[in-house]
Structure formats: C-alpha cells, structure tokens
Design a protein around this motif. Structure first.
Motif, PDB file in Angstrom:
ATOM      1  N   SER A 165      26.397  54.516  49.263  1.00 38.13           N
ATOM      2  CA  SER A 165      26.462  55.699  48.414  1.00 38.13           C
ATOM      3  C   SER A 165      27.158  56.855  49.112  1.00 38.13           C
ATOM      4  CB  SER A 165      25.049  56.113  47.987  1.00 38.13           C
ATOM      5  OG  SER A 165      24.440  55.106  47.205  1.00 38.13           O
ATOM      6  N   ILE A 166      26.989  56.956  50.427  1.00 39.74           N
ATOM      7  CA  ILE A 166      27.653  58.022  51.184  1.00 39.74           C
ATOM      8  C   ILE A 166      29.162  57.912  51.041  1.00 39.74           C
ATOM      9  CG2 ILE A 166      28.176  58.786  53.544  1.00 39.74           C
ATOM     10  CD1 ILE A 166      25.174  58.173  54.172  1.00 39.74           C
ATOM     11  N   ARG A 167      29.691  56.699  51.190  1.00 38.36           N
ATOM     12  CA  ARG A 167      31.134  56.504  51.049  1.00 38.36           C
ATOM     13  C   ARG A 167      31.581  56.680  49.596  1.00 38.36           C
ATOM     14  NH1 ARG A 167      29.718  53.222  55.295  1.00 38.36           N
ATOM     15  NH2 ARG A 167      29.082  51.442  54.025  1.00 38.36           N
ATOM     16  N   ALA A 168      30.750  56.203  48.653  1.00 39.13           N
ATOM     17  CA  ALA A 168      31.099  56.374  47.241  1.00 39.13           C
ATOM     18  C   ALA A 168      31.136  57.855  46.874  1.00 39.13           C
ATOM     19  CB  ALA A 168      30.089  55.633  46.364  1.00 39.13           C
ATOM     20  N   ASN A 169      30.229  58.640  47.437  1.00 37.60           N
ATOM     21  CA  ASN A 169      30.186  60.073  47.164  1.00 37.60           C
ATOM     22  C   ASN A 169      31.422  60.768  47.727  1.00 37.60           C
ATOM     23  OD1 ASN A 169      28.884  62.582  46.325  1.00 37.60           O
ATOM     24  ND2 ASN A 169      28.560  62.940  48.507  1.00 37.60           N
ATOM     25  N   VAL A 170      31.865  60.350  48.905  1.00 37.68           N
ATOM     26  CA  VAL A 170      33.093  60.910  49.482  1.00 37.68           C
ATOM     27  C   VAL A 170      34.277  60.611  48.575  1.00 37.68           C
ATOM     28  CG1 VAL A 170      34.762  60.689  51.367  1.00 37.68           C
ATOM     29  CG2 VAL A 170      32.315  60.883  51.883  1.00 37.68           C
ATOM     30  N   ARG A 171      34.376  59.359  48.125  1.00 38.28           N
ATOM     31  CA  ARG A 171      35.503  58.974  47.260  1.00 38.28           C
ATOM     32  C   ARG A 171      35.483  59.761  45.948  1.00 38.28           C
ATOM     33  NH1 ARG A 171      33.865  53.665  49.117  1.00 38.28           N
ATOM     34  NH2 ARG A 171      35.357  52.864  50.649  1.00 38.28           N
ATOM     35  N   MET A 172      34.281  59.996  45.415  1.00 37.29           N
ATOM     36  CA  MET A 172      34.192  60.757  44.179  1.00 37.29           C
ATOM     37  C   MET A 172      34.648  62.193  44.391  1.00 37.29           C
ATOM     38  SD  MET A 172      30.965  61.327  41.574  1.00 37.29           S
ATOM     39  CE  MET A 172      30.054  62.393  42.703  1.00 37.29           C
ATOM     40  N   SER A 173      34.286  62.799  45.513  1.00 43.56           N
ATOM     41  CA  SER A 173      34.712  64.166  45.801  1.00 43.56           C
ATOM     42  C   SER A 173      36.221  64.239  45.974  1.00 43.56           C
ATOM     43  CB  SER A 173      34.000  64.682  47.058  1.00 43.56           C
ATOM     44  OG  SER A 173      32.620  64.866  46.823  1.00 43.56           O
ATOM     45  N   VAL A 174      36.795  63.233  46.614  1.00 44.58           N
ATOM     46  CA  VAL A 174      38.258  63.188  46.755  1.00 44.58           C
ATOM     47  C   VAL A 174      38.905  63.149  45.374  1.00 44.58           C
ATOM     48  CG1 VAL A 174      40.206  61.751  47.477  1.00 44.58           C
ATOM     49  CG2 VAL A 174      38.294  62.140  49.042  1.00 44.58           C
ATOM     50  N   SER A 175      38.386  62.296  44.498  1.00 44.56           N
ATOM     51  CA  SER A 175      38.934  62.171  43.151  1.00 44.56           C
ATOM     52  C   SER A 175      38.790  63.471  42.372  1.00 44.56           C
ATOM     53  CB  SER A 175      38.226  61.035  42.412  1.00 44.56           C
ATOM     54  OG  SER A 175      38.712  60.909  41.091  1.00 44.56           O
ATOM     55  N   GLN A 176      37.648  64.141  42.524  1.00 46.17           N
ATOM     56  CA  GLN A 176      37.430  65.397  41.811  1.00 46.17           C
ATOM     57  C   GLN A 176      38.387  66.485  42.274  1.00 46.17           C
ATOM     58  OE1 GLN A 176      33.241  65.782  42.639  1.00 46.17           O
ATOM     59  NE2 GLN A 176      32.658  65.012  40.619  1.00 46.17           N
ATOM     60  N   LEU A 177      38.721  66.492  43.559  1.00 45.34           N
ATOM     61  CA  LEU A 177      39.697  67.465  44.051  1.00 45.34           C
ATOM     62  C   LEU A 177      41.093  67.136  43.529  1.00 45.34           C
ATOM     63  CD1 LEU A 177      38.651  68.048  47.777  1.00 45.34           C
ATOM     64  CD2 LEU A 177      38.372  69.615  45.845  1.00 45.34           C
ATOM     65  N   LYS A 178      41.427  65.857  43.502  1.00 45.40           N
ATOM     66  CA  LYS A 178      42.760  65.443  43.062  1.00 45.40           C
ATOM     67  C   LYS A 178      42.969  65.682  41.577  1.00 45.40           C
ATOM     68  CE  LYS A 178      43.839  61.801  46.445  1.00 45.40           C
ATOM     69  NZ  LYS A 178      44.079  60.339  46.621  1.00 45.40           N
ATOM     70  N   HIS A 179      41.907  65.511  40.794  1.00 40.35           N
ATOM     71  CA  HIS A 179      42.061  65.542  39.341  1.00 40.35           C
ATOM     72  C   HIS A 179      41.286  66.662  38.658  1.00 40.35           C
ATOM     73  CE1 HIS A 179      44.064  61.733  39.897  1.00 40.35           C
ATOM     74  NE2 HIS A 179      42.982  61.219  40.454  1.00 40.35           N
TER      75      HIS A 179
END
Length: 212
Positions: A165-179
């Motif tokens: 979940s820690i890695r999934a949360n990082v990926r989600m934050s990256v996506s939210q910044l990008k989009h």
C-alpha cells in the motif's frame, strides 16, 4: 541523543538552544560550505528538485539525499498525500524557480498508510475528522489491494498489505500531480518537468525510485 523533553515548555527551550548554536556556528570561520552559502540565499533560491514527502520525523529529506541549504524545495505532509495546497506548492516551485524534478517520497512503516489499512481491516477504528481526511485520501490506493488480498477468504497479512500500500500510495500521488493540474500536466508533456515516485527504507537508509 538529547533526552526527550517531558513538557512543551522544555521542548521549546531545546529549540531555542539549538537555534542559538546554529547562529553561533554561522560566525565560525571554519563553518561548513553549506553554512557559508547561506548569505547567498537570503534573497534568492534555486532548488533543483521538489520533494513531496511524509512528515515522519525519521525521514529528514535534506539529510536523506545529502543536500544543503537551498537545494531542495520540500513539501511534507502525513502520508505524502496530494491535496490542492500540495499541488499549488509544486506549481509555485516549478514555475517560480524553474525546478524540473518532482519526487514523491514515501517510506517504509508509514503511519498514515498503516492507519488506512487498519480502517479496512478493522472498520470500527475511529480517527478525528482531520486525520480521517488524510486516511480518506490514501484509501483509494489501498482498497483494491485489500480486496485482492481478502478475495480468497484467507487471513490478510497486514504487514505485506501495508508494504504494498505504501508503494501504491506513492504511485497514486504521482498520478494526481501529473493529472490533477493543467499547469503541471502541460510542463510534463513539454518535457520541462519530470515527476517520479520513490520509497525510503527506514532500516537501510536507501531510496528506491519506482519505475515511471
């Protein structure tokens, strides 16, 4: 290690004493190059990277990346979650300073992600409305992992779920910044901004950069 203060007043005195030592060190002719650079930063700063990291006291960003004053524009919030204020801070640094790299930095044993996992495993968990708002921002990145882990009917391994979940949360934050920002999205599309995710291991001190 300094003994942990027992009251807020004692903690305040520790900070005051620490700042006094810092100010005295600035007058030292043998001050480190980082301290000697400080006067140049009074009116200008040119950070080469923006770090959106967790507020956890065990992850001091400048120390983790061995950088000095003025090198990093650091945004810290529990769970390295993305909300409008964090997006605005990234936009500000990218536009104002021309910084071309954003790193979303999660870390092992993240308390905010752990709290989110606990609410899924034990729905009776109660948090304050403000803490719950952080948990709710993390929940989408954790929910599908929890559903997959529990689909077989077997007992869910909480530690493994938290790690993933820690890695999934990082990926989600990256996506939210990008989009989540036309400004940042345009900069990424134009090749003027790179946004990546990473995880800091509290045990080894290593930072693992996740595939983009």
């Amino acid at each position: 290690m300094t003994e942990r203060p027992k009251t807020g007043a004692q903690a305040l005195e520790l900070l005051k004493a620490g700042n006094e030592r810092y100010v005295n060190s600035l007058a030292n002719a043998n001050a480190s190059p980082m301290m000697q650079k400080r006067p140049e930063l009074v009116h200008e700063q040119y950070p080469f990277a923006i770090i959106l990291g967790c507020s956890d006291a065990r992850v001091p960003v400048e120390i983790v990346f061995d950088q000095g004053l003025g090198d990093l524009f650091v945004i810290r919030v529990a769970g390295n979650v993305v909300a409008p204020s964090q997006i605005g801070s990234v936009e500000f640094a990218a536009e104002k300073f021309g910084t071309q790299l954003v790193v979303v930095l999660g870390h092992s044993h993240c308390g905010a992600v752990t709290a989110c996992v606990e609410t899924l495993l034990s729905p009776e968990q109660n948090y304050s409305p403000n803490l719950q708002s952080i948990v709710d921002r993390i929940r989408p990145s954790v929910y599908n992992l929890h559903e997959l882990a529990s689909a077989t009917g077997a007992e869910v391994d909480e530690e493994i779920l938290i790690d993933r979940s820690i890695r999934a949360n990082v990926r989600m934050s990256v996506s939210q910044l990008k989009h989540g920002s036309r400004t940042l999205e345009d900069m990424v599309d134009a090749g003027r901004l790179l946004i990546v995710g990473a995880e800091y291991d509290l045990k080894t001190g290593k930072v693992l950069f996740l595939p983009t």
